[in-house]
Design an enzyme around this catalytic site. Structure first.
Site, PDB file in Angstrom:
ATOM      1  N   HIS A  82       0.839  -1.196   0.000  1.00 22.42           N
ATOM      2  CA  HIS A  82       0.000   0.000   0.000  1.00 22.42           C
ATOM      3  C   HIS A  82       0.872   1.244   0.000  1.00 22.42           C
ATOM      4  CE1 HIS A  82      -3.835   2.076   0.761  1.00 22.42           C
ATOM      5  NE2 HIS A  82      -3.061   2.975   1.326  1.00 22.42           N
ATOM      6  N   ASP A 161     -14.225   4.081   7.653  1.00 27.03           N
ATOM      7  CA  ASP A 161     -13.168   4.852   6.993  1.00 27.03           C
ATOM      8  C   ASP A 161     -13.746   5.667   5.853  1.00 27.03           C
ATOM      9  OD1 ASP A 161     -10.329   5.560   6.456  1.00 27.03           O
ATOM     10  OD2 ASP A 161     -10.786   4.575   4.561  1.00 27.03           O
ATOM     11  N   ARG A 168     -12.756  14.037   6.663  1.00 24.44           N
ATOM     12  CA  ARG A 168     -11.396  14.593   6.827  1.00 24.44           C
ATOM     13  C   ARG A 168     -10.988  15.391   5.592  1.00 24.44           C
ATOM     14  NH1 ARG A 168      -8.125   9.551   7.286  1.00 24.44           N
ATOM     15  NH2 ARG A 168      -6.320  10.917   7.330  1.00 24.44           N
ATOM     16  N   SER A 183      -6.551   4.661   9.196  1.00 19.42           N
ATOM     17  CA  SER A 183      -7.321   4.550   7.946  1.00 19.42           C
ATOM     18  C   SER A 183      -6.699   3.470   7.045  1.00 19.42           C
ATOM     19  CB  SER A 183      -7.313   5.921   7.248  1.00 19.42           C
ATOM     20  OG  SER A 183      -7.667   5.817   5.900  1.00 19.42           O
ATOM     21  N   LYS A 187      -8.001  -0.890   6.622  1.00 18.06           N
ATOM     22  CA  LYS A 187      -8.368  -1.481   5.321  1.00 18.06           C
ATOM     23  C   LYS A 187      -7.510  -2.702   5.023  1.00 18.06           C
ATOM     24  CE  LYS A 187      -8.196   2.693   3.635  1.00 18.06           C
ATOM     25  NZ  LYS A 187      -8.271   3.991   3.028  1.00 18.06           N
TER      26      LYS A 187
HETATM   27  N1  URA Z   1      -4.638   6.863   2.330  1.00 17.21           N
HETATM   28  C1  URA Z   1      -5.646   6.329   3.058  1.00 17.21           C
HETATM   29  O1  URA Z   1      -6.187   5.284   2.723  1.00 17.21           O
HETATM   30  N2  URA Z   1      -6.024   6.976   4.186  1.00 17.21           N
HETATM   31  C2  URA Z   1      -5.455   8.117   4.592  1.00 17.21           C
HETATM   32  O2  URA Z   1      -5.853   8.643   5.622  1.00 17.21           O
HETATM   33  C3  URA Z   1      -4.412   8.670   3.810  1.00 17.21           C
HETATM   34  C4  URA Z   1      -4.020   8.007   2.689  1.00 17.21           C
END
Ligand code: URA
Length: 441
Positions: A82, A161, A168, A183, A187
């Site tokens: 990621h 999220d 946000r 966040s 995931k």
């Molecule tokens: N990528 C994400 O999935 N969440 C964040 O808060 C910032 C970048």
């Protein structure tokens, strides 16, 4: 429990209990807490921060807000990768086939881009016929047969999220370490992976603008992963110029194909070798980075990575003919050369400005509803450290609407910082964080 008291406690610098964090996440996701109270809490968290225990509790509360995916029927150690988001970042599309061709299964759920950072799913949708929404059993079958599948996040994976991130995004509370770490990690945990390699970006095109913050974010995510029994490694990399040359969906897919053929840009190749090495080590296919890099270089040279990319495209319904003839992909009506108005050395290319220029052309979304124009974007002709003559081409604009060219041209010129002095070799990778600690390069 009252939301008012939770906001006040954090506003005054207090430590929220697990129950208070769960109360907020559960009720905000259910629609029982209004946006204005959630925004106030996020802003209090932004200023007063969360400690490690609060961040871990927030992560788990978010995981528990929706369904989790069971990938145990996939053979082998599943390693996910990621990125915290950057401009021109197509590493997932290069790494997926490379790592899968080395027999480490890649089962990846990716997001769409919002703002100036492009999304892997959008890039894949520029391929004719390619489906990013396949049923879960087909996703698992593809990983077991092809070794690689990339799909969009399913609707009910970490719904907390989705809501919190959207809030946000419009309340200037994205760039907080605890909020980003929870966040991303929620995931990854919910999507059932065994191990995680994180690419934490640092610089003008990233949420973390300086190295110390990027290392801290990496450490926070490694700590969460380790506590939840997921081997996690974070590579801290530079985003003070776009990655590679291409920014824009089709243009980036073409760069992916070139990279898989062995003709990739130096920085993109270096980053993919580093991230890929960690993926192979965590996946149990290599003992050390040296051995891993050798395997990855070999898989490019013998053509197996490109072959894997083709198999992956076909398994998700895509027409692979563009791989041998990229002219078959959507293209732009106008190609315009951006020329330098001075001579010197490229000191910096402000990555977020290039991202915004590509957004102006239609390569990304201004709002969630915007439709992407796949063929448009920017291809850099110069990178940091290169010498430039007055009148030399800095970049090419690929546009479908003529009136976007002039403002884009100006933005690109302004994003190139040209200096009189030669530029010392800039680092691409600043270091690695793992459960063994921080290693700075
Ligand atoms: N990528 C994400 O999935 N969440 C964040 O808060 C910032 C970048």
């Amino acid at each position: 429990m009252r939301m008012y008291d939770i906001i006040m406690k954090k506003r005054d610098g207090g430590e929220l209990s697990k129950e208070e964090i769960e109360y907020f996440v559960y009720n905000y996701t259910k629609g029982n807490i209004p946006d204005y109270q959630a925004s106030a809490l996020l802003m209090a968290i932004y200023f007063k921060k969360m400690n490690k225990r609060e961040t871990a509790d927030l992560t788990m509360a978010m995981v528990n807000s929706g369904e989790t995916i069971d990938l145990t029927s996939i053979n082998g150690i599943k390693v996910d990768k990621h990125s915290t988001g950057g401009v021109g970042d197509k590493t997932s599309l290069v790494l997926g086939p490379m790592v899968a061709a080395c027999e480490v299964p890649v089962a990846k759920m990716s997001g769409r881009g919002l703002g100036y950072t492009g999304g892997t799913i959008d890039k894949l949708e520029s391929i004719k016929g390619f489906s990013v929404e396949i049923p879960m059993d087909k996703f698992i079958e593809n990983v077991n047969t092809v070794g690689l599948s990339i799909v969009g996040q399913t609707g009910n994976l970490v719904p907390a999220d989705k809501k919190i991130y959207a809030l946000r995004d419009v309340t200037a509370t994205v760039d907080n370490i605890s909020l980003i770490a929870s966040s991303i990690m929620s995931k990854k945990i919910a999507s059932g992976t065994d191990a995680i390699v994180l690419d934490v970006k640092c610089g003008s095109g990233a949420f973390m603008k300086n190295k110390d913050d990027a290392f801290e974010l990496g450490q926070e995510m490694v700590d969460i992963g380790t506590a939840l029994n997921r081997k996690t490694v974070a590579v801290i990399s530079d985003m003070d110029e776009p990655l590679g040359f291409a920014v824009g969906n089709v243009l980036e897919i073409i760069e992916v194909i070139e990279t898989l053929k062995g003709n990739g840009p130096k920085d993109l190749v270096q980053l993919c070798l580093s991230l890929g090495s960690h993926m192979l080590i965590l996946g149990g296919k290599a003992q050390n980075p040296y051995e891993a890099e050798k395997l990855l270089k070999n898989i490019i040279e013998n053509g197996l990575a490109l072959k894997k990319f083709k198999e992956f495209v076909m398994a998700q319904g895509g027409d692979p003919s563009f791989i041998d003839n990229t002219n078959l992909m959507p293209s732009a009506k106008y190609i315009y050369e951006v020329k330098s108005d001075k001579e010197g050395f490229v000191e910096k290319i402000i990555a977020d400005e290039i991202g915004i220029a590509s957004l102006m052309l239609g390569a990304g979304r201004e709002t969630k509803e915007s439709k992407i124009d796949f063929g448009v974007g920017i291809v850099l002709n110069k990178k940091v450290g290169d010498s430039v003559l007055k009148g030399e081409v800095l970049a090419k604009i690929y546009a479908n609407t003529e009136d976007k060219i002039a403002p884009c041209n100006e933005k690109i010129i302004n994003s190139f910082i040209i200096s009189d002095k030669a530029i010392k070799n800039k680092k691409l990778i600043y270091g690695v964080v793992s459960d063994k600690g921080i290693e700075r390069y």
